[in-house]
Design a protein around this motif. Structure first.
Motif, PDB file in Angstrom:
ATOM      1  N   LEU A 110       0.829  -1.219   0.000  1.00  0.00           N
ATOM      2  CA  LEU A 110       0.000   0.000   0.000  1.00  0.00           C
ATOM      3  C   LEU A 110       0.861   1.266   0.000  1.00  0.00           C
ATOM      4  O   LEU A 110       0.500   2.269  -0.598  1.00  0.00           O
ATOM      5  CB  LEU A 110      -0.912   0.021   1.224  1.00  0.00           C
ATOM      6  N   TRP A 111       1.962   1.218   0.734  1.00  0.00           N
ATOM      7  CA  TRP A 111       2.871   2.366   0.767  1.00  0.00           C
ATOM      8  C   TRP A 111       4.132   1.973  -0.007  1.00  0.00           C
ATOM      9  O   TRP A 111       4.129   1.937  -1.211  1.00  0.00           O
ATOM     10  CB  TRP A 111       3.170   2.780   2.221  1.00  0.00           C
ATOM     11  N   ASP A 112       5.181   1.619   0.703  1.00  0.00           N
ATOM     12  CA  ASP A 112       6.384   1.121   0.024  1.00  0.00           C
ATOM     13  C   ASP A 112       7.270   0.452   1.064  1.00  0.00           C
ATOM     14  O   ASP A 112       7.010   0.521   2.267  1.00  0.00           O
ATOM     15  CB  ASP A 112       7.134   2.271  -0.679  1.00  0.00           C
ATOM     16  N   ASN A 113       8.325  -0.197   0.589  1.00  0.00           N
ATOM     17  CA  ASN A 113       9.227  -0.905   1.502  1.00  0.00           C
ATOM     18  C   ASN A 113       9.859   0.025   2.514  1.00  0.00           C
ATOM     19  O   ASN A 113      10.026  -0.318   3.684  1.00  0.00           O
ATOM     20  CB  ASN A 113      10.332  -1.620   0.708  1.00  0.00           C
ATOM     21  N   LYS A 114      10.246   1.222   2.056  1.00  0.00           N
ATOM     22  CA  LYS A 114      10.919   2.151   2.973  1.00  0.00           C
ATOM     23  C   LYS A 114      10.021   2.471   4.160  1.00  0.00           C
ATOM     24  O   LYS A 114      10.457   2.457   5.314  1.00  0.00           O
ATOM     25  CB  LYS A 114      11.288   3.450   2.237  1.00  0.00           C
ATOM     26  N   SER A 115       8.755   2.774   3.865  1.00  0.00           N
ATOM     27  CA  SER A 115       7.823   3.104   4.951  1.00  0.00           C
ATOM     28  C   SER A 115       7.691   1.934   5.926  1.00  0.00           C
ATOM     29  O   SER A 115       7.693   2.125   7.140  1.00  0.00           O
ATOM     30  CB  SER A 115       6.429   3.441   4.403  1.00  0.00           C
ATOM     31  N   SER A 116       7.576   0.714   5.388  1.00  0.00           N
ATOM     32  CA  SER A 116       7.413  -0.461   6.253  1.00  0.00           C
ATOM     33  C   SER A 116       8.611  -0.652   7.175  1.00  0.00           C
ATOM     34  O   SER A 116       8.461  -0.926   8.361  1.00  0.00           O
ATOM     35  CB  SER A 116       7.215  -1.724   5.412  1.00  0.00           C
ATOM     36  N   VAL A 117       9.800  -0.514   6.615  1.00  0.00           N
ATOM     37  CA  VAL A 117      11.012  -0.709   7.419  1.00  0.00           C
ATOM     38  C   VAL A 117      11.126   0.384   8.479  1.00  0.00           C
ATOM     39  O   VAL A 117      11.374   0.111   9.667  1.00  0.00           O
ATOM     40  CB  VAL A 117      12.277  -0.729   6.525  1.00  0.00           C
ATOM     41  N   LEU A 118      10.920   1.629   8.076  1.00  0.00           N
ATOM     42  CA  LEU A 118      11.112   2.744   9.016  1.00  0.00           C
ATOM     43  C   LEU A 118      10.042   2.781  10.097  1.00  0.00           C
ATOM     44  O   LEU A 118      10.327   3.050  11.261  1.00  0.00           O
ATOM     45  CB  LEU A 118      11.172   4.081   8.252  1.00  0.00           C
TER      46      LEU A 118
END
Length: 332
Positions: A110-118
């Motif tokens: 829904l967002w992106d990998n960066k958002s999920s990790v951070l």
């Protein structure tokens, strides 16, 4: 039929601990707020509101209550456990490149990998803040250890997942990281804040550890013999994803040279063809590995129930015992 008999053990626990669970949910909402980065509550709300059984925080509340705890630190610790769990899910979905969790699109989709990790990092940080607020170094030690074991298990799984040299011991280490470490920490801290004696705290740890292992082995077994409608997974997903789980590890250990070549091609090299899953199931049937795996899961569930015996008589103790029976009841 009386309602007590139709309710699943985790639902009964949730009803019994409903007011505490409400406090946990309110605390989660408050602590996942961020005045500088609105993306954080957006992403966490998506996951937190997806529901799930909230089993881990329930275990912390249940252990504390069963041990006669009167304060409110168990609410903070239950929220901590849920934050650690949610952070690992966010990171897992990136690592596994998953598109769905609990029937909904994952945050990384829904967002992106960066958002999920951070955002996962943010939740880990929040969980440490909450732990510290209990003022107990022992609690901090247990939960920090669990967080390290989870991360270690994830890294080990990356290398062990498709390596035919993976033994049952390594599998168990991965399972402790993936599932059991947070279960055992969740139950253990409940006993610690209730200031119970060492043997009882150990029993709570042993219960959570065995429950988590039984839960994961059952899950891995259902991948090969579950009902797709009930499990939400397609039969053989683990095989297609080249994951070495217990039924396959047991079959590899007994394989002839020819059979081993089949496992090398399908799992190590990932060159799968039509009919391979059926052949894999035939090999597991030949060596009885699905039944042996079922026996392992039942054995761990029995260990979990046994561990509870030295804990105080309490209606919650019975619910926890029933929960251990329930996680493997699907296998009969």
């Amino acid at each position: 039929m009386d309602q007590m008999n139709t309710q699943k053990p985790h639902e009964l626990l949730a009803d019994t601990l409903a007011s505490e669970m409400e406090a946990v949910n309110a605390l989660i909402q408050t602590r996942m707020a961020s005045k500088h980065a609105p993306r954080i509550p957006e992403v966490t709300a998506h996951l937190v509101e997806a529901g799930g059984k909230r089993l881990r925080p329930l275990l912390t509340l249940a252990a504390a209550k069963m041990c006669g705890y009167e304060g409110d630190d168990h609410v903070k610790l239950a929220a901590t456990v849920e934050f650690i769990h949610t952070a690992t899910l966010l990171h897992d979905d990136v690592v596994d490149e998953s598109g769905q969790r609990r029937g909904r699109p994952t945050a990384n989709l829904l967002w992106d990998n960066k958002s999920s990790v951070l955002v996962g990092d943010y939740l880990f940080a929040r969980s440490f803040q909450l732990m510290v607020e209990t003022g107990s170094l022992r609690v901090l030690d247990i939960l920090a250890n669990a967080a390290a074991t989870i991360a270690e298990g994830e890294v080990l799984q990356m290398t062990a997942a498709s390596d035919l040299k993976t033994t049952e011991d390594i599998y168990l280490q991965v399972v402790r990281g993936k599932t059991a470490a947070l279960f055992s920490a969740a139950t253990e801290v409940g006993g610690v804040i209730a200031a119970r004696e060492a043997a009882e705290v150990q029993a709570l740890y042993d219960y959570g550890d065995a429950l988590g292992i039984a839960f994961q082995i059952a899950d891995d077994l259902l991948d090969y013999q579950g009902d797709t409608k009930a499990t939400g997974k397609n039969v053989g997903d683990d095989f297609r994803e080249r994951k070495l789980t217990l039924p396959v590890i047991k079959a590899v250990a007994q394989a002839t040279d020819e059979e081993r070549a089949f496992w090398v091609r399908t799992i190590e090299k990932g060159r799968q063809e039509d009919g391979d899953l059926e052949h894999a199931l035939e090999l597991m049937a030949k060596y009885g590995t699905l039944e042996a795996t079922r026996q392992d899961a039942l054995g761990w569930a029995a260990k979990a129930r046994e561990a509870l015996e030295i804990l105080p008589e309490h209606p919650i103790r019975q619910m926890l015992s029933d929960l251990a029976a329930y996680v493997v009841a699907r296998l009969n």
